[in-house]
Design a protein around this motif. Sequence first.
Motif, PDB file in Angstrom:
ATOM      1  N   THR A  35       0.775  12.275   6.837  1.00 44.98           N
ATOM      2  CA  THR A  35       1.011  11.168   5.547  1.00 44.98           C
ATOM      3  C   THR A  35       1.772  12.350   4.420  1.00 44.98           C
ATOM      4  OG1 THR A  35      -0.363   9.528   6.233  1.00 44.98           O
ATOM      5  CG2 THR A  35       0.405   9.589   3.812  1.00 44.98           C
ATOM      6  N   MET A  36       0.947  13.308   4.178  1.00 47.25           N
ATOM      7  CA  MET A  36       1.149  14.200   3.077  1.00 47.25           C
ATOM      8  C   MET A  36       2.649  14.968   3.385  1.00 47.25           C
ATOM      9  SD  MET A  36       1.091  15.232   0.366  1.00 47.25           S
ATOM     10  CE  MET A  36      -0.527  14.467  -0.392  1.00 47.25           C
ATOM     11  N   ALA A  37       2.757  15.422   4.853  1.00 52.81           N
ATOM     12  CA  ALA A  37       4.146  15.927   5.133  1.00 52.81           C
ATOM     13  C   ALA A  37       5.316  15.178   4.902  1.00 52.81           C
ATOM     14  CB  ALA A  37       3.864  16.360   6.532  1.00 52.81           C
ATOM     15  N   LYS A  38       5.074  13.964   5.092  1.00 53.92           N
ATOM     16  CA  LYS A  38       6.205  12.949   4.725  1.00 53.92           C
ATOM     17  C   LYS A  38       6.491  12.742   3.177  1.00 53.92           C
ATOM     18  CE  LYS A  38       5.517  10.364   9.037  1.00 53.92           C
ATOM     19  NZ  LYS A  38       5.083   8.730   9.708  1.00 53.92           N
ATOM     20  N   ARG A  39       5.393  12.869   2.433  1.00 44.84           N
ATOM     21  CA  ARG A  39       5.657  12.711   1.169  1.00 44.84           C
ATOM     22  C   ARG A  39       6.322  13.992   0.640  1.00 44.84           C
ATOM     23  NH1 ARG A  39      -0.400  10.837  -1.040  1.00 44.84           N
ATOM     24  NH2 ARG A  39      -0.307   8.650   0.187  1.00 44.84           N
ATOM     25  N   LEU A  40       6.069  15.169   1.057  1.00 46.16           N
ATOM     26  CA  LEU A  40       6.581  16.308   0.701  1.00 46.16           C
ATOM     27  C   LEU A  40       8.170  16.237   1.091  1.00 46.16           C
ATOM     28  CD1 LEU A  40       4.049  18.720   1.486  1.00 46.16           C
ATOM     29  CD2 LEU A  40       4.712  18.277  -0.683  1.00 46.16           C
ATOM     30  N   VAL A  41       8.488  15.671   2.117  1.00 47.90           N
ATOM     31  CA  VAL A  41       9.962  15.591   2.495  1.00 47.90           C
ATOM     32  C   VAL A  41      10.853  14.871   1.766  1.00 47.90           C
ATOM     33  CG1 VAL A  41      11.658  15.008   4.432  1.00 47.90           C
ATOM     34  CG2 VAL A  41       9.469  16.347   5.134  1.00 47.90           C
ATOM     35  N   ARG A  42      10.062  13.685   1.296  1.00 46.53           N
ATOM     36  CA  ARG A  42      10.836  12.824   0.494  1.00 46.53           C
ATOM     37  C   ARG A  42      10.991  13.121  -0.679  1.00 46.53           C
ATOM     38  NH1 ARG A  42       7.486   9.054   3.329  1.00 46.53           N
ATOM     39  NH2 ARG A  42       5.852   8.946   1.729  1.00 46.53           N
ATOM     40  N   ALA A  43      10.039  13.815  -1.326  1.00 42.45           N
ATOM     41  CA  ALA A  43      10.042  14.533  -2.715  1.00 42.45           C
ATOM     42  C   ALA A  43      11.196  15.294  -2.848  1.00 42.45           C
ATOM     43  CB  ALA A  43       8.807  15.289  -3.218  1.00 42.45           C
ATOM     44  N   LYS A  44      11.197  16.453  -1.809  1.00 41.41           N
ATOM     45  CA  LYS A  44      12.489  17.424  -1.947  1.00 41.41           C
ATOM     46  C   LYS A  44      13.827  16.635  -1.845  1.00 41.41           C
ATOM     47  CE  LYS A  44       9.602  21.140   0.405  1.00 41.41           C
ATOM     48  NZ  LYS A  44       9.673  21.704   1.612  1.00 41.41           N
ATOM     49  N   ARG A  45      13.936  15.601  -1.066  1.00 44.94           N
ATOM     50  CA  ARG A  45      15.008  15.072  -0.736  1.00 44.94           C
ATOM     51  C   ARG A  45      15.504  14.256  -2.029  1.00 44.94           C
ATOM     52  NH1 ARG A  45      13.879  11.513   3.597  1.00 44.94           N
ATOM     53  NH2 ARG A  45      14.368  13.299   4.805  1.00 44.94           N
ATOM     54  N   LYS A  46      14.515  13.685  -2.747  1.00 41.18           N
ATOM     55  CA  LYS A  46      14.797  13.030  -3.890  1.00 41.18           C
ATOM     56  C   LYS A  46      15.469  13.834  -4.995  1.00 41.18           C
ATOM     57  CE  LYS A  46      14.061   9.606  -7.114  1.00 41.18           C
ATOM     58  NZ  LYS A  46      14.994   8.334  -6.881  1.00 41.18           N
ATOM     59  N   ILE A  47      14.725  15.156  -5.213  1.00 40.40           N
ATOM     60  CA  ILE A  47      15.149  16.238  -6.160  1.00 40.40           C
ATOM     61  C   ILE A  47      16.558  16.399  -5.754  1.00 40.40           C
ATOM     62  CG2 ILE A  47      15.009  18.564  -6.973  1.00 40.40           C
ATOM     63  CD1 ILE A  47      11.903  18.177  -7.033  1.00 40.40           C
ATOM     64  N   ALA A  48      16.901  16.733  -4.618  1.00 33.18           N
ATOM     65  CA  ALA A  48      18.362  17.284  -4.171  1.00 33.18           C
ATOM     66  C   ALA A  48      19.382  16.130  -4.482  1.00 33.18           C
ATOM     67  CB  ALA A  48      18.332  17.538  -2.738  1.00 33.18           C
ATOM     68  N   ASN A  49      18.977  14.696  -3.902  1.00 38.02           N
ATOM     69  CA  ASN A  49      19.876  13.879  -4.128  1.00 38.02           C
ATOM     70  C   ASN A  49      20.359  13.496  -5.735  1.00 38.02           C
ATOM     71  OD1 ASN A  49      20.192  13.660  -1.261  1.00 38.02           O
ATOM     72  ND2 ASN A  49      18.668  11.929  -1.291  1.00 38.02           N
ATOM     73  N   ALA A  50      19.016  13.565  -6.388  1.00 37.82           N
ATOM     74  CA  ALA A  50      19.146  12.997  -7.979  1.00 37.82           C
ATOM     75  C   ALA A  50      19.700  14.328  -8.900  1.00 37.82           C
ATOM     76  CB  ALA A  50      17.799  12.628  -8.471  1.00 37.82           C
ATOM     77  N   ALA A  51      19.962  15.425  -8.258  1.00 35.23           N
ATOM     78  CA  ALA A  51      20.190  16.712  -9.029  1.00 35.23           C
ATOM     79  C   ALA A  51      19.417  16.921 -10.290  1.00 35.23           C
ATOM     80  CB  ALA A  51      21.802  16.452  -9.451  1.00 35.23           C
ATOM     81  N   ILE A  52      18.005  16.919 -10.076  1.00 41.34           N
ATOM     82  CA  ILE A  52      17.183  17.084 -10.961  1.00 41.34           C
ATOM     83  C   ILE A  52      17.374  18.414 -11.585  1.00 41.34           C
ATOM     84  CG2 ILE A  52      14.656  17.268 -11.606  1.00 41.34           C
ATOM     85  CD1 ILE A  52      14.772  14.705  -9.637  1.00 41.34           C
ATOM     86  N   PRO A  53      17.548  18.829 -12.680  1.00 39.00           N
ATOM     87  CA  PRO A  53      17.758  20.301 -13.035  1.00 39.00           C
ATOM     88  C   PRO A  53      16.362  21.010 -12.781  1.00 39.00           C
ATOM     89  CG  PRO A  53      17.651  18.751 -15.225  1.00 39.00           C
ATOM     90  CD  PRO A  53      17.653  17.786 -13.783  1.00 39.00           C
TER      91      PRO A  53
END
Length: 446
Positions: free
Chosen positions: A150-168
């Motif tokens: 469960t935690m591994a999936k959360r980490l993958v989703r968080a990284k993807r969100k940062i990349a897609n949203a171009a968080i500075p």
Amino acid sequence: MAVAESFRQESGRIVAGLIRLTGDWDLAEECTQDAFAEALRTWPETGTPRRPGAWLTTVARNRAYDRLRRASTETAKLHEVAVLADPKGLSDVDVDLDGGSGIRDDRLRLMFTCCHPALPLEARVALTLRTLAGLTTAEIARAFLVPEQTMAKRLVRAKRKIANAAIPYRVPPAHLLPERTSGVLAVLYLLFNEGYSASGGADLAREGLCAEAIRLTRALVELMPGESEPAGLLALMLLQHSRRGARVDRAGNLITLEDQDRGLWHREEVDEATSLLERTLRARRIGPYQLQAAIAACHAEARRAADTNWAEISALYARLAELMPSPIVELNRAVAVAMADGPAAGLVLVDALEASGRLGDYHLLPALRADLLRRLGRRDDAAASYRRALHLTGNDAERRYISRRLDETCDSGSTGSVTATPAERANGSNDQRRWARSGPPVTALC
């Protein structure tokens, strides 16, 4: 081992620097891991470099350079290669990344990037612990009391969100700091907690993680001098960390708070923490970290374990439970209630927690239940709970401590009833107080 020590001290800094330069989280982590793998291969033969951090940084940067060079066909990627080729790449800091804060720390920037409000709170904390502190997915999963997958999936989703949203990648300007503060504080809290009571391994504590958490919290207090909770968290960390020299013996065995030599506590840290706490409490904006610091201060101010004001600690935990409902807080409150009102009163709270199933895999629940049962003379039940705790804990020092308690319980006779004396029931004997771990533990997520 030199490589292991360097990993604890340098991995977060190297990952943070590579993320700043490349914007690629996975690449930064993989190249950092490659650098440490190379160290494992070569250092036994060539010896530890004079500056291990610089050596690892160079290897990690060169790996990233090679990876990007092979994959780069676009102008943007070629520009990244040029930046990485600069030998000053990981030490120079671009002025426009500090958000006008004056904070030029890649690790603090990384923390604020991870704690962007676009991410769920638990994802913010988990991602930062993974990239900044170098904790494994399994360690983070234990801190959150969830399965590793469960935690591994959360980490993958968080990284993807940062990349897609171009968080500075920067410390935000002052007017945006409050919306990220709760996540940053939670990260620092869990970072210190993993250092204070390691979820696995031979040592009870990982002092390097504690020191890093304290350093970053100091930077946050500097960044937000008018906020009470960052200062409260720093006071809590200093109070807990002040006992590091007394928590284990020379063989690495856990020494409970009752038996610790209080002369080994670092009084300068206690004095700094209590002074800081007094200033924050005067602001009358009381939060969870200040309450936990006040609990730790109750222990620090007692000259002897017998002088501890457990009634006040119990009241503080009751207030904390109102502000921040959590099974971990309730478990800690059960400790204080048992010490103030007797083991039977504490056992009522522990049994309710066990029935709820919310701490099913948390080793301190059966460990506490076992000790309370032993105080009440229910030794068969106590032995069963000690065995359950032993099965759940991954820390060697804690395993040895629980094993000793189990042996003592069985040696005392596994059948029959041992009744506490009236004095023990009313006030708690020295043995009753002895089960408390090293003060109120810095808990996991609350």
